[in-house]
Design a protein around this motif. Structure first.
Motif, PDB file in Angstrom:
ATOM      1  N   LEU A 113       0.913  -1.044   0.036  1.00  0.00           N
ATOM      2  CA  LEU A 113       0.077   0.051  -0.005  1.00  0.00           C
ATOM      3  C   LEU A 113       0.969   1.512   0.008  1.00  0.00           C
ATOM      4  O   LEU A 113       0.598   2.251  -0.727  1.00  0.00           O
ATOM      5  N   TRP A 114       1.912   0.912   0.569  1.00  0.00           N
ATOM      6  CA  TRP A 114       3.113   2.084   0.610  1.00  0.00           C
ATOM      7  C   TRP A 114       3.358   2.543  -0.770  1.00  0.00           C
ATOM      8  O   TRP A 114       3.501   3.804  -1.194  1.00  0.00           O
ATOM      9  N   LYS A 115       3.696   1.729  -1.379  1.00  0.00           N
ATOM     10  CA  LYS A 115       4.141   1.717  -2.787  1.00  0.00           C
ATOM     11  C   LYS A 115       3.044   2.187  -3.671  1.00  0.00           C
ATOM     12  O   LYS A 115       3.076   3.247  -4.634  1.00  0.00           O
ATOM     13  N   LEU A 116       1.794   1.798  -3.363  1.00  0.00           N
ATOM     14  CA  LEU A 116       0.585   2.255  -4.144  1.00  0.00           C
ATOM     15  C   LEU A 116       0.290   3.703  -4.116  1.00  0.00           C
ATOM     16  O   LEU A 116       0.321   4.503  -5.113  1.00  0.00           O
ATOM     17  N   VAL A 117       0.430   4.234  -2.843  1.00  0.00           N
ATOM     18  CA  VAL A 117       0.221   5.496  -2.601  1.00  0.00           C
ATOM     19  C   VAL A 117       1.263   6.425  -3.135  1.00  0.00           C
ATOM     20  O   VAL A 117       1.233   7.536  -3.944  1.00  0.00           O
ATOM     21  N   ASN A 118       2.587   6.021  -3.176  1.00  0.00           N
ATOM     22  CA  ASN A 118       3.831   6.583  -3.713  1.00  0.00           C
ATOM     23  C   ASN A 118       3.698   6.646  -5.161  1.00  0.00           C
ATOM     24  O   ASN A 118       4.141   7.364  -6.078  1.00  0.00           O
ATOM     25  N   SER A 119       2.940   5.880  -5.918  1.00  0.00           N
ATOM     26  CA  SER A 119       2.612   5.827  -7.333  1.00  0.00           C
ATOM     27  C   SER A 119       2.001   7.110  -7.808  1.00  0.00           C
ATOM     28  O   SER A 119       1.840   7.614  -8.968  1.00  0.00           O
ATOM     29  N   VAL A 120       1.469   7.733  -6.886  1.00  0.00           N
ATOM     30  CA  VAL A 120       0.713   9.062  -7.254  1.00  0.00           C
ATOM     31  C   VAL A 120       1.564  10.072  -7.766  1.00  0.00           C
ATOM     32  O   VAL A 120       2.507  10.379  -6.979  1.00  0.00           O
ATOM     33  N   LYS A 121       1.472  10.771  -8.969  1.00  0.00           N
ATOM     34  CA  LYS A 121       2.465  11.883  -9.282  1.00  0.00           C
ATOM     35  C   LYS A 121       1.914  13.121  -8.795  1.00  0.00           C
ATOM     36  O   LYS A 121       1.231  14.097  -9.412  1.00  0.00           O
ATOM     37  N   ILE A 122       2.438  13.223  -7.465  1.00  0.00           N
ATOM     38  CA  ILE A 122       1.838  14.341  -6.747  1.00  0.00           C
ATOM     39  C   ILE A 122       2.241  15.815  -7.258  1.00  0.00           C
ATOM     40  O   ILE A 122       1.540  16.726  -7.166  1.00  0.00           O
ATOM     41  N   GLU A 123       3.344  16.203  -7.791  1.00  0.00           N
ATOM     42  CA  GLU A 123       4.071  17.261  -8.249  1.00  0.00           C
ATOM     43  C   GLU A 123       3.184  17.569  -9.364  1.00  0.00           C
ATOM     44  O   GLU A 123       2.783  19.061  -9.612  1.00  0.00           O
ATOM     45  N   ILE A 124       2.766  16.581 -10.335  1.00  0.00           N
ATOM     46  CA  ILE A 124       2.055  17.092 -11.520  1.00  0.00           C
ATOM     47  C   ILE A 124       0.537  17.616 -10.876  1.00  0.00           C
ATOM     48  O   ILE A 124      -0.065  18.243 -11.530  1.00  0.00           O
TER      49      ILE A 124
END
Ligand SMILES: N[C@@H](CCC(=O)N[C@@H](CS)C(=O)NCC(=O)O)C(=O)O
Length: 313
Positions: A100-111
């Motif tokens: 789940l940590w990896k899944l949330v990390n996959s969000v391209k937050i800067e864009i």
């Protein structure tokens, strides 16, 4: 372990993760503000500590830890107070936390962030006042030219950091092109829908299988995966996107998860820091410009307090 120091900016997504971790672990640490809007992360002394020129950075004596995921791991392993945030990966809960940590990390937050600040009509309910202020204060379109000029000058001044500054210039160019691409921004926003569908399913499963209605992502314990999700949800609210992503109608379990976050001490501590950021920045700038002026100001306030107390007697 010696005295920990965290270099961070309160509004920074990844800094918030490091702060949440330190607060969750009840760690004592020095606060070192790095005002990224003023470009302090590009100062040569800072770049020598973290050549990526980014926040957060954790310092433990001579040891320097960069990257928020590594900081979360380091603090969890080395601070022996608070509960374990990263369960052993050989256990089923450990595997689920990692997934789940990896899944949330996959969000391209800067864009997602700069895309919404650029195309504000994509925000469901409009930007929060703080996000609006950020959008107004940084001329997003002119931003890259300014960054390039500053970093090029710094690269000339500090030959040992030339490569590091050039990497930053390339990264800034790519990043600026990305968030000016409306189609890409929409694609990133759609990807978040899928990720949050998965999270809603996970919360439903935990509720049904473990019979806990107020569970975190993997059960009663708040873990590193929850830290990652907390910063994502707070960023969604900051950008005025919560009506799109989590409401009692759209994703009710995520909605109630978000309400529960507000009762958690570490989350309250980070949110308080974020709200006090404008005041912290002013104090930091005054101190930087002249530690003497700050000393006089503090002495002045102290004298006024003493005077008013004596007068009241
Ligand atoms: N992978 C890094 C990313 C850190 C990062 O992107 N930091 C941003 C703020 S959230 C930053 O320092 N930006 C300023 C810059 O790149 O000049 C981490 O997880 O710590």
């Amino acid at each position: 372990m010696t005295q920990l120091a965290l270099y961070y900016f309160p509004g920074s997504y990844y800094s918030q993760r490091a702060l949440l971790t330190l607060y969750e672990k009840d760690a004592r640490f020095q606060h070192k503000l790095v005002v990224i809007h003023a470009g302090e992360q590009n100062d040569p002394a800072y770049m020598r500590m973290n050549p990526a020129g980014q926040v957060p950075v954790l310092k433990d004596g001579k040891k320097i830890v960069t990257d928020s995921d590594a900081i979360i791991r380091y603090v969890d392993e080395n601070v022996h107070t608070g509960s374990t945030l990263i369960p052993d990966e050989s256990s089923s809960v450990g595997k689920e936390v990692a997934r789940l940590w990896k899944l949330v990390n996959s969000v391209k937050i800067e864009i997602m962030t700069f895309g919404i600040l650029t195309f504000q009509d994509l925000s469901a309910t409009g930007l929060t006042a703080m996000a609006q202020k950020m959008a107004n204060s940084i001329d997003i379109r002119k931003r890259f030219d300014g960054i390039k000029k500053t970093l090029t000058a710094l690269a000339e001044k500090c030959p040992d950091l030339k490569d590091a500054y050039n990497v930053k210039i390339d990264r800034a160019l790519k990043f600026t092109q990305n968030f000016h691409n409306r189609e890409l921004v929409n694609q990133v926003l759609d990807e978040v829908e899928k990720i949050l569908d998965e999270i809603e399913m996970v919360l439903r499963k935990v509720k049904e299988e473990q019979g806990i209605s107020d569970a975190w992502l993997t059960g009663p314990r708040y873990t590193a995966a929850d830290i990652a999700l907390t910063t994502l949800l707070d960023r969604i609210v900051f950008l005025g996107l919560e009506a799109r992503y989590f409401s009692p109608q759209t994703r009710p379990l995520l909605y109630s998860y978000y309400q529960r976050l507000g009762t958690r001490k570490s989350v309250q501590q980070v949110r308080a820091l974020v709200s006090s950021a404008p005041r912290l920045i002013i104090l930091h700038q005054i101190k930087k410009a002249s530690p003497y002026v700050l000393g006089v100001m503090v002495a002045g306030v102290a004298a006024a307090v003493v005077y008013s107390r004596l007068k009241g007697k």
